[in-house]
Design a protein around this motif. Structure first.
Motif, PDB file in Angstrom:
ATOM      1  N   THR A 114       5.723   6.637  -6.961  1.00 32.14           N
ATOM      2  CA  THR A 114       4.730   6.481  -5.898  1.00 32.14           C
ATOM      3  C   THR A 114       3.352   7.023  -6.259  1.00 32.14           C
ATOM      4  OG1 THR A 114       5.263   8.605  -4.912  1.00 32.14           O
ATOM      5  CG2 THR A 114       6.484   6.706  -4.095  1.00 32.14           C
ATOM      6  N   ILE A 138       7.681   0.511  -5.841  1.00 36.04           N
ATOM      7  CA  ILE A 138       6.934   1.579  -5.160  1.00 36.04           C
ATOM      8  C   ILE A 138       7.677   1.903  -3.863  1.00 36.04           C
ATOM      9  CG2 ILE A 138       4.687   2.366  -4.342  1.00 36.04           C
ATOM     10  CD1 ILE A 138       3.362   0.233  -6.014  1.00 36.04           C
ATOM     11  N   TYR A 156      -0.960   2.526  -3.321  1.00 35.63           N
ATOM     12  CA  TYR A 156      -0.197   1.459  -3.978  1.00 35.63           C
ATOM     13  C   TYR A 156      -1.067   0.750  -5.015  1.00 35.63           C
ATOM     14  CZ  TYR A 156       3.970   1.202  -0.934  1.00 35.63           C
ATOM     15  OH  TYR A 156       5.150   1.442  -0.296  1.00 35.63           O
ATOM     16  N   ILE A 175       8.013  -4.097  -3.253  1.00 30.73           N
ATOM     17  CA  ILE A 175       7.505  -3.340  -2.097  1.00 30.73           C
ATOM     18  C   ILE A 175       8.449  -3.500  -0.910  1.00 30.73           C
ATOM     19  CG2 ILE A 175       5.061  -3.432  -2.731  1.00 30.73           C
ATOM     20  CD1 ILE A 175       4.792  -5.795  -0.711  1.00 30.73           C
TER      21      ILE A 175
END
Ligand SMILES: Cc1cc2nc3c(=O)[nH]c(=O)nc-3n(C[C@H](O)[C@H](O)[C@H](O)COP(=O)(O)O)c2cc1C
Length: 334
Positions: A114, A138, A156, A175
Motif C-alpha cells: 500500500t 493494492i 494508489y 483494486i
C-alpha cells in the motif's frame, strides 16, 4: 467453425480467457503444472507482500553498516544485491524461476502493498527473473478517519507510478470496489501507467470469536453470487478506458466467464472454485466457454467482448440506478 477463443491480456497472447488467480494453488511448481495441464491460459503467482520485503530489508539492514539499508525510501541497487540471501523474498524468486523454466504459459508475478518506498524496487527483480507481467495488488483499508478519499486515491496513483517506473514489463493493478467513482479511478490508474486492472480484490472481513472475544481471521471461499459486483463494473468501465479489464471474484463456472467476456473482460480469473474443486475443474469450464460461443456462431472472442457492456446494450440504464428500482419492484410483484 469453432470460435477462436484467443484473447490478449497485458500484451500477452492467451489461448482463451480462463486464468488461475493468485492463491496457494499457484504457489508451488506441482500445482502450477497441474493448472497448466488442466488448461489454464496463464497464472498469477501469490503475492509477495510489502511487509515481507520490508522485513527482509530491515533485518538485513541491521547487518550492514549502510544507511540506505535502513531507509525505506532508499532506491537503487540494494535488492538485486541480495539475490543470494535466503529470505522470504528469495523463496518467492525460486518459485518464479521454476515456473518460468517449467511452464509454457505466461507467468504473472504479484506484489501486494500500500505504500511508496524502497520495497517497490523489488518489482525490477521480478522482471529480471523473467515474470511476463506484474500484478500490483493494492490492499488498503482506509481506517484512519483523518484520511480523505482523495488522499487515498492519490496514494494508489503514486504507488502505481512508482512501480511503473521500476519495470518495463506490463503492469496490472488489482483494486477493491470501494471507490466513490470506480470508473474514474480506473481511468486515473491508466494515466498513472497501468496496462490493465483486475476487478475486484476480495476483502476478507474479520469476525468475532464469541468464546475468546478475539477478532478471528476467518477465510471463506467466494460464492458465484459475488460475481455480480464485478460484472456490473466491468460492463460500465468497458469502452471508457484503453486498458485491459480482468475479472476476479465469484467466477466459478463457464457461464460466469461468458458473462464477464460479454460485459467486456479480457480474462476471467479463478481462485476459490479451483481451491474447492481442484485444478481439473478448469477443463469443464474452458470446454463450456467454447461450447457456448460455438453454438451461437461467434467467430472470435473479440466479436463477443463488450457486446453486452453498458455502451452496447439497448438500455444502458440497466447497469445503473434504474435497474435498482426495477429489481426491487419486480421482487415485490413476485
Ligand atoms: C487462500 C487465498 C489466498 C489468496 N492469496 C492471494 C494473493 O497472494 N494475492 C492476491 O492478489 N490475491 C490473493 N487471493 C485472492 C484471489 O486471487 C482472488 O482475487 C479472490 O479470491 C477472488 O476470486 P475467487 O472468487 O475466484 O476466489 C487469495 C485468495 C485465497 C482464497
Amino acid at each position: 467453425m469453432a470460435t477462436d477463443l484467443s484473447t490478449r491480456y497485458l500484451g500477452l497472447e492467451l489461448a482463451h480467457p480462463v486464468m488461475a488467480s493468485a492463491s496457494p494453488l499457484t504457489g508451488s511448481l506441482d500445482s502450477l503444472l497441474a493448472l497448466q495441464d488442466a488448461g489454464a491460459s496463464a497464472v498469477v503467482l501469490p503475492s509477495l507482500f510489502e511487509e515481507q520485503v520490508e522485513h527482509d530489508y530491515l533485518s538485513l539492514g541491521s547487518h550492514f553498516d549502510d544507511e540506505a539499508a535502513f531507509n525505506p525510501e532508499a532506491h537503487g541497487g540494494f535488492f538485486p544485491a541480495l539475490d543470494d540471501y535466503n529470505t522470504g523474498a528469495d523463496q518467492y524468486l525460486s518459485v518464479l524461476t521454476a515456473a518460468k523454466n517449467e511452464l509454457s504459459i505466461p507467468v504473472i508475478a504479484s506484489l501486494n502493498g500500500t505504500s511508496e518506498g524502497g520495497w517497490t524496487h523489488y518489482a525490477s527483480t521480478l522482471e529480471a527473473e523473467g515474470a511476463d507481467a506484474l500484478e500490483l495488488n493494492i490492499y488498503h483499508l482506509a481506517a484512519d478517519s483523518d484520511l480523505t478519499g482523495e488522499e487515498v486515491e492519490t496514494r494508489y496513483l503514486r504507488l502505481v507510478e512508482q512501480v511503473r517506473s521500476e519495470i518495463s514489463i506490463p503492469l496490472a493493478v488489482k483494486i477493491g470496489p470501494f471507490f466513490s467513482s470506480p470508473s474514474n479511478m480506473v481511468r486515473r490508474l491508466e494515466a498513472a501507467g497501468a496496462d490493465g486492472v483486475v476487478l475486484f480484490n476480495r476483502f476478507y472481513q474479520p469476525d468475532i470469536d464469541l468464546e475468546t472475544l478475539d477478532i478471528a481471521p476467518n477465510l471463506q471461499l467466494s460464492s458465484p453470487a459475488e460475481m455480480r459486483l464485478v460484472l456490473r463494473w466491468v460492463g460500465i468501465i468497458f469502452g471508457r478506458v484503453g486498458i485491459d479489464l480482468a475479472a476476479t471474484t465469484g467466477v466459478h463456472d463457464a457461464e460466469g466467464v461468458v458473462k464477464l467476456v460479454l460485459a467486456g473482460a479480457s480474462v476471467a480469473m479463478l481462485a476459490s472454485a479451483l481451491l474447492h474443486h481442484g485444478p481439473d475443474h478448469l477443463r469443464s469450464i474452458i470446454a463450456g466457454v467454447g461450447e457456448w460461443f460455438d453454438e451461437r456462431g461467434y467467430k472470435s472472442l473479440d466479436q463477443a467482448r463488450g457486446s453486452v457492456s453498458q455502451r452496447s446494450v439497448a438500455d444502458p440504464s440497466a447497469y445503473e440506478r434504474a435497474n435498482y428500482m426495477r429489481t426491487l419492484t419486480s421482487y415485490q410483484a413476485q
